[in-house]
Design a protein around this motif. Structure first.
Motif, short mmCIF file in Angstrom:
data_model
loop_
_atom_site.label_atom_id
_atom_site.label_comp_id
_atom_site.label_asym_id
_atom_site.label_seq_id
_atom_site.Cartn_x
_atom_site.Cartn_y
_atom_site.Cartn_z
N VAL A 1 5.81 1.02 45.11
CA VAL A 1 6.18 1.43 43.75
C VAL A 1 4.93 1.81 42.97
N PHE A 2 3.87 1.02 43.12
CA PHE A 2 2.63 1.31 42.41
C PHE A 2 2.10 2.71 42.74
N GLU A 3 2.07 3.05 44.01
CA GLU A 3 1.53 4.34 44.42
C GLU A 3 2.33 5.50 43.82
N GLU A 4 3.64 5.37 43.77
CA GLU A 4 4.47 6.43 43.21
C GLU A 4 4.27 6.53 41.69
N ILE A 5 4.19 5.41 41.02
CA ILE A 5 4.00 5.42 39.57
C ILE A 5 2.62 5.96 39.22
N GLU A 6 1.60 5.57 39.96
CA GLU A 6 0.26 6.08 39.71
C GLU A 6 0.22 7.60 39.86
N ARG A 7 0.92 8.10 40.87
CA ARG A 7 0.96 9.55 41.08
C ARG A 7 1.63 10.25 39.89
N LEU A 8 2.75 9.71 39.44
CA LEU A 8 3.47 10.32 38.32
C LEU A 8 2.66 10.23 37.03
N THR A 9 2.01 9.08 36.80
CA THR A 9 1.21 8.89 35.59
C THR A 9 0.05 9.89 35.54
N ASN A 10 -0.67 10.00 36.63
CA ASN A 10 -1.81 10.92 36.67
C ASN A 10 -1.37 12.36 36.49
N ALA A 11 -0.25 12.73 37.08
CA ALA A 11 0.26 14.09 36.93
C ALA A 11 0.56 14.39 35.47
N ALA A 12 1.14 13.41 34.76
CA ALA A 12 1.45 13.61 33.35
C ALA A 12 0.19 13.62 32.50
N MET A 13 -0.74 12.69 32.75
CA MET A 13 -1.95 12.60 31.95
C MET A 13 -2.89 13.78 32.18
N PRO B 1 5.37 17.69 32.37
CA PRO B 1 5.64 17.16 31.03
C PRO B 1 5.86 15.65 31.06
N ILE B 2 5.38 14.98 30.04
CA ILE B 2 5.51 13.52 29.98
C ILE B 2 6.98 13.09 30.02
N ASN B 3 7.84 13.81 29.30
CA ASN B 3 9.24 13.39 29.23
C ASN B 3 9.93 13.45 30.59
N GLU B 4 9.40 14.26 31.51
CA GLU B 4 10.01 14.35 32.84
C GLU B 4 9.76 13.10 33.67
N VAL B 5 8.71 12.38 33.38
CA VAL B 5 8.38 11.21 34.19
C VAL B 5 8.58 9.89 33.45
#
Length: 211
Positions: free
Chosen positions: A29-41, A46-50
């Motif tokens: 779960v951490f690896e997937e969230i980190e990927r999504l967070t970095n993509a947004a940041m 778009p932030i709202n997509e993640v």
């Protein structure tokens, strides 16, 4: 009144709250969230997509939020307290505007003496399990932080507004703030480094920039 507005994660503290909540659910779960967070940041999505997607994956409980709130405080940026005390003595009012979670940020804000937090409140069931988040909170979407600053300017009528942060959502505030200062101690994002008027790697470096 002069407003100094801080992002929280990777600015006032070394951690990204969403990543640490994810870590408590395991490495996958951490690896997937980190990927999504970095993509947004980094401005790739778009932030709202993640935003809601990440929370659905994590299902953060009230207990998890308490643990990460303490970690946020434990990993405070080393010069944050002294810097904010000096800024306040020089007539600046500090406010936190963050895409992080209100309950996670509250212990750090209390330690820093920052009374106002504009972030994203989480909701919990009676047993402490996750029950959603405030979908109306402006920081859940791109353009949300400029909306918050516009609201603060209308409410408080400050003579000057300075924003400090590390992410694309912070960079977006340039048209509302009088100055944007990129923060690179924990995350030096290319777009922020290239487009910020000024960047600092330590919060204490802000003070001489404000005159």
């Amino acid at each position: 009144m002069k407003l100094i507005i801080f992002d929280c994660d990777s600015t006032l503290t070394a951690i990204e709250g969403i990543d640490e909540l994810a870590r408590l659910q395991g490495e996958k779960v951490f690896e997937e969230i980190e990927r999504l967070t970095n993509a947004a940041m980094d401005g790739l999505v778009p932030i709202n997509e993640v935003f809601g997607r990440r929370l659905d994956l994590i299902q953060p409980s009230r207990d998890f939020v308490g643990q990460v709130g303490q970690l946020c405080l434990d990993e405070i940026e080393p010069t944050a307290k002294a810097t904010i005390d000096k800024l306040r003595a020089n007539g600046w009012e500090p406010i936190i505007v963050s895409g992080g979670f209100t309950q996670v940020i509250e212990p750090l804000a209390a330690y820093l003496g920052i009374e106002r937090i504009e972030a994203v409140p989480l909701k919990f069931n009676a047993d402490g399990s996750y029950a959603g988040f405030d979908t109306d909170a402006a920081p859940t979407r791109n353009g949300g932080k400029p909306e918050v600053i516009a609201m603060l300017k209308k409410e408080l009528n400050p003579e000057r507004v300075v924003m400090v942060g590390d992410g694309i959502s912070d960079l977006e505030t340039r048209n509302e703030a009088d100055a944007f200062i990129g923060f690179t101690r924990y995350a030096a994002r290319d777009k922020v480094v290239h487009e910020a008027e000024q960047c600092v790697a330590s919060l204490e470096e802000i003070i001489p920039l404000l005159g």
